[in-house]
Scaffold this active site. Structure first.
Site, PDB file in Angstrom:
ATOM      1  N   TYR A 182       0.849  -1.192   0.000  1.00  0.00           N
ATOM      2  CA  TYR A 182       0.000   0.000   0.000  1.00  0.00           C
ATOM      3  C   TYR A 182       0.895   1.256   0.000  1.00  0.00           C
ATOM      4  CZ  TYR A 182      -4.016   2.895   1.319  1.00  0.00           C
ATOM      5  OH  TYR A 182      -5.002   3.846   1.339  1.00  0.00           O
ATOM      6  N   ASN A 184       1.499   3.646   1.882  1.00  0.00           N
ATOM      7  CA  ASN A 184       2.185   4.078   3.100  1.00  0.00           C
ATOM      8  C   ASN A 184       3.285   3.121   3.539  1.00  0.00           C
ATOM      9  OD1 ASN A 184       0.687   1.938   4.114  1.00  0.00           O
ATOM     10  ND2 ASN A 184      -0.558   3.167   5.509  1.00  0.00           N
ATOM     11  N   LYS A 185       3.539   2.073   2.756  1.00  0.00           N
ATOM     12  CA  LYS A 185       4.585   1.114   3.113  1.00  0.00           C
ATOM     13  C   LYS A 185       5.952   1.582   2.591  1.00  0.00           C
ATOM     14  CE  LYS A 185       1.661  -1.741   5.057  1.00  0.00           C
ATOM     15  NZ  LYS A 185       0.368  -1.130   4.770  1.00  0.00           N
ATOM     16  N   HIS A 186       7.020   0.999   3.127  1.00  0.00           N
ATOM     17  CA  HIS A 186       8.372   1.357   2.688  1.00  0.00           C
ATOM     18  C   HIS A 186       8.574   1.052   1.214  1.00  0.00           C
ATOM     19  CE1 HIS A 186      10.296   1.081   6.991  1.00  0.00           C
ATOM     20  NE2 HIS A 186       9.332   1.974   6.900  1.00  0.00           N
TER      21      HIS A 186
END
Length: 373
Positions: A182, A184-186
């Site tokens: 998603y 907002n992930k790294h």
């Protein structure tokens, strides 16, 4: 710096993302049949020290496929944390199995491994480990419990890109492990996920389940129900470009966490993320704040006041035993998980996306100090 507000997450997309996406468009390979899917699967599996990667359309789909591939169904029980996202429990319930909850550790916010063994019954089939917010679950004692009782381990490492436990990559421990990509992930693919495994059969099952369980020689004759969980070549191209910079992103996240620590650690009656444990340094997927019980302000009020100052926030997870959809199914009657309840009512996180500029972070710190000082 934004003049209208600072969102809780802004991805960083200034590497090879544009180049690889143009390659997809110019070649015409935009579906799941394109070459970037295999490249991304192989590169990510290598990074996590797994034999197989199976790219899917999102992290929830990865969990669904993992539960189904293990054959979990009616009469089975699966142990998992009360404090997690509902994606973790959905396929357990849909499959007719029974979710069994454990509370959180008040310091790490992860599932309290000390509570797991007492929750095991003859019906227990698996333990779902969920690493929360930047620190991994203490895996060694949990793996010993699973081995002692002959239980499968599903490792949800959705928030753990690049994180390690005692030097080993998170996502390398479960019989099946899952990741989310998603925004907002790294590492992001916009929407996307992956199931990882060492076992050839489990990996093949997951590949089949993501592709409607088509058969090689009788494509439209189905012995099993699956889903269309495929990741597109466009998504995989984005993910590969992101993966190339994961080490850089980890440094950036930890630097961001240290800046928040320095600015906010003197505020009274709050709990900040634990910097490190004996087995891992925090990777600061998000930067959470838990308000002390002595404050007359709860998380909802703090987020409201920060929103009025143009600062985006996000609440912590609502515990599974408080979810109305699960209560209506008769689950978790009279059950209480006080740490998970406190984290939800008193916890929230502040902007911590990879695209957050230093000036924006300073503005966040000023606003948080105004609200909580």
């Amino acid at each position: 710096m934004s003049t209208t507000g600072i969102p809780v997450n802004t991805p960083l997309l200034d590497g090879n993302e544009r180049k690889y996406l143009l390659e997809c468009i110019e070649s015409g390979w935009i579906s799941s049949e394109g070459p970037f899917v295999r490249r991304f699967e192989e590169s990510f599996a290598e990074r996590v020290d797994r034999h197989h990667g199976v790219a899917v359309c999102n992290g929830t789909a990865a969990l669904d496929a993992a539960v189904e591939a293990l054959g979990i169904g009616a009469g089975d029980e699966v142990i998992l944390p009360a404090f997690t996202i509902i994606s973790c429990i959905a396929q357990i319930v849909r499959a007719g199995a029974t979710p069994v909850l454990v509370d959180s550790d008040p310091v790490t916010w992860n599932m309290d491994v000390r509570e797991v063994e007492a929750r095991i019954t003859p019906r227990t089939r698996a333990i779902m480990v969920v690493h929360i917010y930047g620190l991994p679950v203490d895996m060694d004692p949990l793996l010993k419990i699973a081995a002692r009782h002959g239980l499968a381990v599903i490792e949800d490492a959705a928030q753990m890109h690049g994180q390690t436990y005692k030097g080993r990559p998170c996502g390398s421990f479960g019989d099946l492990s899952t990741f989310s990509f998603y925004p907002n992930k790294h590492v992001t693919t916009g929407e996307g996920g992956m199931v990882l495994a060492n076992d050839d059969k489990l990996a093949d099952d997951c590949r089949s389940l993501r592709n409607l369980c088509f058969q090689p020689h009788k494509r439209f004759v189905h012995e099993r129900l699956g889903w269309n969980l495929r990741m597109t070549n466009l998504q995989a191209a984005l993910g590969l470009a992101q993966l190339e910079r994961l080490d850089e992103f980890l440094v950036r996240k930890r630097r961001m966490g240290a800046r928040y620590d320095a600015a906010l650690s003197t505020l009274p009656a709050i709990q900040l993320p634990l910097v490190e444990t004996s087995y891992a340094r925090n990777a600061y997927w998000v930067y959470g704040i838990v308000l002390g019980e002595e404050r007359d302000m709860d998380a909802e009020e703090a987020m409201r006041q920060l929103a009025a100052r143009g600062i985006g926030t996000r609440p912590f997870f609502c515990p599974m035993h408080w979810q109305p959809v699960l209560q209506r199914k008769g689950l978790f009657e009279s059950e209480s998980y006080p740490v998970a309840e406190r984290l939800y009512t008193r916890g929230f996180y502040i902007p911590s996306g990879l695209g957050l500029a230093k000036a924006e972070q300073d503005r966040v710190c000023e606003a948080v100090t105004e609200v909580l000082a």
